[in-house]
Design a protein around this motif. Structure first.
Motif, PDB file in Angstrom:
ATOM      1  N   ALA A  22      34.066  35.396  41.096  1.00 20.56           N
ATOM      2  CA  ALA A  22      33.716  34.194  40.337  1.00 20.56           C
ATOM      3  C   ALA A  22      32.962  34.508  39.060  1.00 20.56           C
ATOM      4  O   ALA A  22      32.988  33.719  38.115  1.00 20.56           O
ATOM      5  N   SER A  23      32.255  35.658  39.028  1.00 19.35           N
ATOM      6  CA  SER A  23      31.489  35.991  37.832  1.00 19.35           C
ATOM      7  C   SER A  23      32.350  36.561  36.709  1.00 19.35           C
ATOM      8  O   SER A  23      31.875  36.724  35.590  1.00 19.35           O
ATOM      9  N   LEU A  24      33.628  36.869  36.988  1.00 15.25           N
ATOM     10  CA  LEU A  24      34.493  37.398  35.943  1.00 15.25           C
ATOM     11  C   LEU A  24      34.895  36.315  34.943  1.00 15.25           C
ATOM     12  O   LEU A  24      35.058  36.588  33.754  1.00 15.25           O
ATOM     13  N   PHE A  25      35.088  35.101  35.428  1.00 15.97           N
ATOM     14  CA  PHE A  25      35.573  34.020  34.582  1.00 15.97           C
ATOM     15  C   PHE A  25      34.594  32.858  34.650  1.00 15.97           C
ATOM     16  O   PHE A  25      33.975  32.608  35.684  1.00 15.97           O
ATOM     17  N   SER A  26      34.512  32.134  33.541  1.00 19.08           N
ATOM     18  CA  SER A  26      33.643  30.967  33.479  1.00 19.08           C
ATOM     19  C   SER A  26      34.246  29.813  34.276  1.00 19.08           C
ATOM     20  O   SER A  26      35.442  29.803  34.612  1.00 19.08           O
ATOM     21  N   ALA A  27      33.431  28.806  34.536  1.00 19.83           N
ATOM     22  CA  ALA A  27      33.906  27.651  35.304  1.00 19.83           C
ATOM     23  C   ALA A  27      34.982  26.884  34.542  1.00 19.83           C
ATOM     24  O   ALA A  27      35.956  26.398  35.140  1.00 19.83           O
TER      25      ALA A  27
END
Length: 365
Positions: A22-27
């Motif tokens: 989840a930290s690779l891409f923004s929401a």
């Protein structure tokens, strides 16, 4: 730190060096990808309803239209032609989303070794000032206790920076005496402040400013001079009676350890009690006029030392016979007379033990 426990929300267990997906891409990017997937599924379902194709074949044709590698549906029904045009439009929207995903992933990997910033909704954490030798050890212990920490350090090359980076602890780089630095560390939502820099004035100024923001904030100061530490403790306790304040002199706390190392096995342990240090020592009665020939009650010196136990094994071994008992006798009567061959365990203050050991009379050979 041995008595600290964290009672806040459970922290997610994260292995060192492992980055969650989840930290690779923004929401926002994740929502965009989810919307494109939903659009492809909807187009595939619509194609199934229009052409009565099997589901796998319909999904295959939709993907071909999405990537613009299918033949134009010139002779197909009007519904299939409209779906092909919509698939091509979704394919055009997919290109910038994929490019943004690649750029964000590269940026995340590039900054994986950089220092983290405090998250927006962080609360109930500990603000740690200073990442020197002491601050680094405290930081490691806090993370072992699973307590959230935000560090503040003015020197980007401090020895604790590498530890904070490895533990993925948020760090605010800046002088704590400057305005806005403690606010960046979310001091208004913190539970405690540990001022552990090597400069006494910096620690004091940081605590005073933090108390102006949060009067009930728990604070611990690292100070060098013990007299100055006492004055700070009393002043802060009077100014903020509803808050917990602790000021500790590093040299004052370290003195018993050095004294114990110099005296060998005489010092059994040291316990800091508020602003004093209580020493436990094993002393042979022979040669000490304050102990030899006196009762346990008569040897007691208020505020200096007190006999706690008698080592019967040491006395029996010294007499060359079997000891009447092994270990320590704690329930000594007040009328027991201390003899020259006795070895006692006593509790004493630093000044009391120095006075007791300094006045020892040496017997002639």
């Amino acid at each position: 730190l041995e008595q600290v426990s964290y009672s806040g929300p459970p922290l997610t267990a994260r292995r060192a060096g492992v980055m969650p997906f989840a930290s690779l891409f923004s929401a926002r990017l994740r929502w965009s990808l989810a919307g494109l997937v939903a659009a492809v599924v909807a187009l595939a379902v619509a194609l199934i309803l229009v052409t009565d194709d099997p589901p796998l074949h319909a999904i295959y044709v939709t993907l071909l239209d999405l990537f613009a590698i299918n033949e134009p549906a010139v002779e197909a029904p009007a519904g299939q032609q409209v779906l092909q045009l919509l698939s091509g439009l979704v394919g055009l929207l997919l290109l910038p989303v994929l490019l943004a995903a690649v750029l964000e992933a590269l940026g995340t990997f590039r900054t994986a070794s950089a220092l983290r910033k405090p998250p927006r909704g962080l609360s109930g954490h500990v603000v740690l000032l200073g990442l020197g030798k002491i601050g680094t050890r405290v930081l490691t212990r806090l993370r072992e206790l699973h307590i959230p920490v935000v560090c503040v350090e003015a020197d980007p090359e401090a020895r604790g920076m590498a530890v904070a980076r490895r533990l993925r602890v948020p760090v605010v780089v800046g002088d704590v005496t400057q305005e806005g630095v403690l606010e960046s560390a979310k001091i208004h939502r913190a539970d405690a402040l540990l001022a552990l820099t090597s400069v006494d004035t910096t620690n004091l100024e940081a605590v005073l400013y933090a108390r102006s923001v949060r009067p009930d904030l728990r604070a611990v100061l690292r100070l060098y001079d013990d007299d100055f530490s006492k004055a700070v403790y009393r002043t802060l306790r009077t100014a903020h009676p509803a808050a917990l304040t602790r000021s500790r002199s590093v040299s004052h706390l370290a003195a018993p350890a050095f004294a114990g190392a110099m005296m060998g096995r005489q010092i059994l342990g040291a316990i800091p009690v508020e602003r004093r240090v209580l020493l436990f020592a094993a002393v042979v009665v022979d040669g000490h006029p304050q102990l030899e020939g006196r009762t346990v009650a008569g040897a007691f010196r208020p505020g200096a030392w007190r006999v706690l136990a008698l080592d019967t094994a040491a006395r029996g071994a010294g007499a060359g016979a079997e000891p009447p008992g092994s270990g320590l006798v704690w329930d000594l009567p007040d009328t027991y007379v201390l003899q020259a061959g006795d070895r006692v365990v006593l509790a004493a203050t630093r000044r009391g033990l120095a006075e007791l050991l300094g006045r020892r009379t040496r017997t002639p050979r």
